[in-house]
Design an enzyme around this catalytic site. Structure first.
Site, mmCIF file in Angstrom:
data_model
loop_
_atom_site.group_PDB
_atom_site.id
_atom_site.type_symbol
_atom_site.label_atom_id
_atom_site.label_comp_id
_atom_site.label_asym_id
_atom_site.label_seq_id
_atom_site.Cartn_x
_atom_site.Cartn_y
_atom_site.Cartn_z
ATOM 1 N N LYS A 248 -28.990 32.410 -63.578
ATOM 2 C CA LYS A 248 -29.088 32.479 -65.048
ATOM 3 C C LYS A 248 -29.208 31.087 -65.651
ATOM 4 O O LYS A 248 -29.775 30.925 -66.740
ATOM 5 C CB LYS A 248 -27.905 33.247 -65.633
ATOM 6 C CG LYS A 248 -26.528 32.692 -65.312
ATOM 7 C CD LYS A 248 -26.027 31.646 -66.268
ATOM 8 C CE LYS A 248 -24.716 31.053 -65.780
ATOM 9 N NZ LYS A 248 -24.216 29.983 -66.661
ATOM 10 N N ASP B 180 -23.555 36.850 -68.709
ATOM 11 C CA ASP B 180 -23.638 35.392 -68.597
ATOM 12 C C ASP B 180 -25.028 34.895 -68.972
ATOM 13 O O ASP B 180 -25.188 33.828 -69.573
ATOM 14 C CB ASP B 180 -23.293 34.978 -67.165
ATOM 15 C CG ASP B 180 -22.684 33.588 -67.080
ATOM 16 O OD1 ASP B 180 -22.535 32.939 -68.123
ATOM 17 O OD2 ASP B 180 -22.359 33.154 -65.966
ATOM 18 N N ASN C 101 -27.457 24.087 -70.092
ATOM 19 C CA ASN C 101 -28.767 24.369 -69.509
ATOM 20 C C ASN C 101 -29.805 24.675 -70.589
ATOM 21 O O ASN C 101 -30.945 24.229 -70.505
ATOM 22 C CB ASN C 101 -28.645 25.525 -68.520
ATOM 23 C CG ASN C 101 -27.835 25.126 -67.304
ATOM 24 O OD1 ASN C 101 -28.311 24.428 -66.424
ATOM 25 N ND2 ASN C 101 -26.575 25.551 -67.257
#
EC number: 1.1.1.94
Length: 335
Positions: A191, A244, A256
């Site tokens: 993810k 998530d 990120n």
């Protein structure tokens, strides 16, 4: 009860605060002497969680032996790329027959091992049944501020997951147990790569439709690879998968997503990373995802484009065009 947390970054410190609710003492190991001193004297981690009080039950140290001896629960909160080195140094002091919970979300470059696989590679077999992983939608700052947070704790041995669940349960921190160690870890690691892509779309000003598409198709490719590696597909629709993923792709606190946004604005990756205090795991994981795609033959188109942008210098805008003009397929292709 005494607990230990190895890694005094934002997430390790936040989890030490959670553990302190149910433990008489929590030992927090960190490399940085300034962080250790501040936690012990000011009850704050000014480098990573400035302004957030740390429980007086948390005692920081630079000494791994002091941090680990006598512990009844060990949390490993080091960045994934540093885990092997730290565990090698800590092994002599790790208590036996005690849960060891990794919270790092990455896949080791080169070996392509998940964090529990890495720990199995590093540690004698007597430790293996006690390994667990904690993952889910959990920004450290919100966790440290005792804002409601719900995660998954997975272990091959259900009794280990239950022990971790009991130790970490508070009024604001809840966990669900699982035995799908593979699915929980692939969801947590990949993810971060998808979040870089979502951030790039935001940085390029491509709108909400594009972000939603990246999240949805990102989940599809995470699930394809995780299932190939032995995961239960339902795990990827849970907290450690979709939960998530949504948080990391949309939240303002996502490192990120921040990297992706800056790449979308045209900044160079080394400059972006140089300005960050903590690790954006998705950068290194993009390389592992690329290697896994080549090794398994599972299509990971979004992860592949992130790899090309982060490590081969491809333009983010060109990557979006390439994704949009791929050969038309069924939505369930590869499932």
């Amino acid at each position: 009860m005494r607990g230990s947390v190895i890694g005094s970054g934002s997430f390790g410190t936040a989890l030490a605060n959670v553990l302190a609710v149910n433990c008489e003492e929590v030992r927090l190991w960190g490399r940085e002497s300034s962080v250790v001193e501040a936690i012990n004297t000011q009850h704050e981690n000014p480098t990573y969680l400035k302004g957030i009080p740390i429980s007086e039950r948390v005692r920081a140290t630079n000494d791994l032996q002091e941090a680990l001896v006598g512990s009844e629960l060990v949390v490993l909160a080091t960045p994934s790329h540093a885990t092997r080195e730290v565990v090698a140094k800590a092994q002599a002091y790790l208590p036996r027959h005690v849960p060891i919970v990794t919270v790092s979300k990455g896949i080791e470059n080169g070996t392509l091992l998940t964090m529990t696989e890495l720990l199995e590679d590093c540690l004698p077999e007597e430790f293996h049944p006690y390994l667990a992983v904690l993952s889910g939608p959990s920004f450290a700052k919100e966790l440290a501020r005792r804002m409601p947070t719900v995660v998954t704790i997975a272990s091959h041995w259900d009794k280990v997951a239950l022990r971790c669940q009991k130790a970490l349960q508070t009024e604001t921190f809840r966990s669900y147990t699982s035995t799908d160690v593979v699915g929980v870890q692939y969801g947590g690691a990949l993810k971060n790569v998808i979040a870089i892509a979502a951030g790039m779309a935001d940085g390029l000003g491509m709108g909400h439709n594009a972000r939603a598409a990246i999240i949805t198709r990102g989940l599809a490719e995470i699930t394809r690879l995780a299932v190939r590696k032995g995961a239960n597909p339902l795990t990827l629709s849970g907290l450690s998968g979709m939960g998530d993923l949504v948080l990391t792709c949309t939240g303002e606190l996502s490192r990120n997503r921040h990297v992706g946004m800056e790449l979308g604005k045209g900044r160079k990756l080394p400059d972006i990373l140089a300005d960050m205090k903590e690790v954006a795991e998705g950068v290194k994981t993009a390389r592992s995802a690329h290697e896994l795609e080549l090794k398994t033959g599972v299509e990971l188109p979004i992860c592949h484009q992130v790899y090309l942008i982060a490590h081969e210098g491809k333009s983010a805008r060109t990557a979006v065009v390439d994704l949009m003009t791929r050969q038309p397929k069924s939505e369930l292709a590869g499932v």
